[in-house]
Design a protein around this motif. Structure first.
Motif, PDB file in Angstrom:
ATOM      1  N   LYS A 112       0.832  -1.212   0.000  1.00 34.72           N
ATOM      2  CA  LYS A 112       0.000   0.000   0.000  1.00 34.72           C
ATOM      3  C   LYS A 112       0.866   1.261   0.000  1.00 34.72           C
ATOM      4  O   LYS A 112       0.482   2.272  -0.587  1.00 34.72           O
ATOM      5  CB  LYS A 112      -0.926   0.002   1.222  1.00 34.72           C
ATOM      6  N   TYR A 113       2.027   1.193   0.668  1.00 35.26           N
ATOM      7  CA  TYR A 113       2.837   2.398   0.816  1.00 35.26           C
ATOM      8  C   TYR A 113       4.221   2.269   0.189  1.00 35.26           C
ATOM      9  O   TYR A 113       5.131   3.032   0.519  1.00 35.26           O
ATOM     10  CB  TYR A 113       2.946   2.776   2.294  1.00 35.26           C
ATOM     11  N   SER A 114       4.395   1.329  -0.720  1.00 34.27           N
ATOM     12  CA  SER A 114       5.700   1.169  -1.361  1.00 34.27           C
ATOM     13  C   SER A 114       5.990   2.322  -2.324  1.00 34.27           C
ATOM     14  O   SER A 114       5.099   2.823  -3.010  1.00 34.27           O
ATOM     15  CB  SER A 114       5.702  -0.158  -2.132  1.00 34.27           C
ATOM     16  N   TRP A 115       7.257   2.715  -2.375  1.00 33.83           N
ATOM     17  CA  TRP A 115       7.694   3.751  -3.309  1.00 33.83           C
ATOM     18  C   TRP A 115       7.737   3.250  -4.757  1.00 33.83           C
ATOM     19  O   TRP A 115       7.761   4.044  -5.693  1.00 33.83           O
ATOM     20  CB  TRP A 115       9.114   4.222  -2.933  1.00 33.83           C
ATOM     21  N   VAL A 116       7.725   1.923  -4.941  1.00 38.63           N
ATOM     22  CA  VAL A 116       8.052   1.345  -6.255  1.00 38.63           C
ATOM     23  C   VAL A 116       7.112   1.784  -7.391  1.00 38.63           C
ATOM     24  O   VAL A 116       7.592   2.248  -8.435  1.00 38.63           O
ATOM     25  CB  VAL A 116       8.135  -0.197  -6.152  1.00 38.63           C
ATOM     26  N   PRO A 117       5.782   1.663  -7.233  1.00 41.89           N
ATOM     27  CA  PRO A 117       4.921   2.003  -8.382  1.00 41.89           C
ATOM     28  C   PRO A 117       5.035   3.463  -8.820  1.00 41.89           C
ATOM     29  O   PRO A 117       4.796   3.780  -9.984  1.00 41.89           O
ATOM     30  CB  PRO A 117       3.508   1.692  -7.870  1.00 41.89           C
ATOM     31  N   ASN A 118       5.403   4.342  -7.889  1.00 46.12           N
ATOM     32  CA  ASN A 118       5.550   5.752  -8.254  1.00 46.12           C
ATOM     33  C   ASN A 118       6.801   6.011  -9.082  1.00 46.12           C
ATOM     34  O   ASN A 118       6.899   7.036  -9.752  1.00 46.12           O
ATOM     35  CB  ASN A 118       5.630   6.616  -6.985  1.00 46.12           C
ATOM     36  N   THR A 119       7.748   5.100  -9.004  1.00 47.80           N
ATOM     37  CA  THR A 119       9.031   5.302  -9.673  1.00 47.80           C
ATOM     38  C   THR A 119       9.171   4.425 -10.907  1.00 47.80           C
ATOM     39  O   THR A 119       9.712   4.850 -11.919  1.00 47.80           O
ATOM     40  CB  THR A 119      10.188   5.012  -8.688  1.00 47.80           C
ATOM     41  N   PHE A 120       8.677   3.188 -10.807  1.00 52.91           N
ATOM     42  CA  PHE A 120       8.794   2.230 -11.916  1.00 52.91           C
ATOM     43  C   PHE A 120       7.388   1.890 -12.395  1.00 52.91           C
ATOM     44  O   PHE A 120       6.695   1.061 -11.807  1.00 52.91           O
ATOM     45  CB  PHE A 120       9.511   0.955 -11.465  1.00 52.91           C
TER      46      PHE A 120
END
Ligand code: G3I
Length: 319
Positions: A283-291
């Motif tokens: 829910k709060y991972s940085w990953v989808p916003n970057t990749f």
């Protein structure tokens, strides 16, 4: 059911922990899990101790976000990792686009590190004093620090941090050093030269932002040992293992294997003192916003349900 920090402690490690961020702390379903100090024995603020958050204008320090995380750690009886003092990213523009003499920037770094580390003195187990100094090809990042001071900014920051809190472990934190290559070699050479010059340095953080199926556990173990042989402790500081979405049972099974391999590598190296995931829930991972198109990198899914990866971690600490 398994409690990861308890398992890590029983295995002789100092902690299993997670990153968290201030905006997540109003989510009571999230904090209900985060606040369990048998699951997480350590937390790292994902953003609120960075330079843009703590000294947005020169000499004006704002600690409210960082203080919230530090208080949470204290209330819950968790270790705190400070993140970070000097980094090319998330700098306020007065630093990143400033034009300074070497003497001016030296005193800016000293004042920032000293004020930040002093503010949290006695509350922080370890500081990432210098974050990500190298490019992937092993050259130094040509940020304002390197461009103005050359490599000496590392020593300046480490010495300021040591003077501010002699009991905090001082780390350099980096990614893509988890396998042999130019970047790992450059960092290893830096560690050797800092040690030879008696510059205070206690640890190396291996971020471990991985891709499912694309890294080698034995390679990581070799790198952990190689750095530890220089007389520093090592830690897994930002672990997550992303995949191309949508997740499938096969990808989740490979992710379980990969998480297990990371824990096993740390288990096999005595100087590897702990493991931190870069948030525990998708829910709060940085990953989808970057990749774009990637995600599902954490051991719990976005509905806070444990994924196979959770069992991979638990089994790694139990082996
Ligand atoms: O604070 C602003 C907010 O005011 C604005 O409304 C919002 C709109 O997008 O952005 C907010 O800033 C975001 C910030 O996180 C706080 O949420 C930035 O856009 C966003 O880029 C930033 O991402 C952080 C990233 O570092 C920046 O490089 C991630 O949360 C954080 O998890 C990530 O952490 C880094 C480690 O520090 C170092 N190693 C790699 C790791 C992953 O990138």
């Amino acid at each position: 059911s398994a409690k990861l920090h308890t398992l890590a402690k029983a295995a002789g490690k100092l902690y299993f922990g997670t990153a968290t961020d201030n905006n997540e702390l109003t989510d009571t379903a999230y904090t209900a899990i985060l606040d369990d100090n048998t699951m997480f024995g350590q937390i790292t603020p994902a953003n609120s101790m960075k330079w843009d958050a703590t000294e947005p204008q020169q000499g004006v320090f704002t600690f409210s976000g960082g203080d919230q995380i530090a208080t949470l750690a204290k209330t819950n009886g968790m270790l705190l990792r400070g993140h970070n003092c000097v980094w090319y990213n998330q700098l306020p523009s007065w630093v990143s686009s400033g034009s300074f003499t070497a003497a001016q920037l030296t005193s800016i770094i000293q004042n920032h590190c000293s004020t930040l580390v002093t503010h949290y003195k006695g509350q922080v187990y370890a500081w990432d004093v210098v974050n990500e100094p190298f490019n992937d090809d092993g050259t130094w990042r040509t940020d304002v620090f390197y461009n103005t001071l050359g490599t000496s900014y590392v020593q300046i920051a480490l010495e300021a941090a040591r003077a501010a809190d002699p009991n905090a472990k001082l780390y350099i934190n980096e990614y893509n050093i988890e396998f042999a290559g130019a970047k790992a070699t450059s960092l290893l050479n830096l560690v050797k030269s800092l040690k030879a010059a008696d510059v205070p340095l206690d640890g190396i953080g291996f971020q471990c932002h991985f891709i499912v199926g694309e890294f080698s556990g034995p390679g990581l173990q070799t790198q952990l040992s190689t750095f530890a042989a220089q007389g520093v402790e090592v830690a897994i500081t930002e672990l997550d293992i992303r995949m191309t979405l949508p997740s499938t049972p096969a990808l989740l099974a490979q992710q379980q294997t990969d998480y297990n391999s990371v824990i096993t590598a740390c288990m096999n190296v005595e100087s590897c003192i702990g493991v931190t995931v870069w948030d525990w829930t998708d829910k709060y991972s940085w990953v989808p916003n970057t990749f774009s198109g990637q995600g599902a990198a954490c051991p719990w899914d976005q509905n806070f349900v444990k994924k196979p990866a959770f069992n991979g971690i638990a089994a790694g600490f139990s082996a």
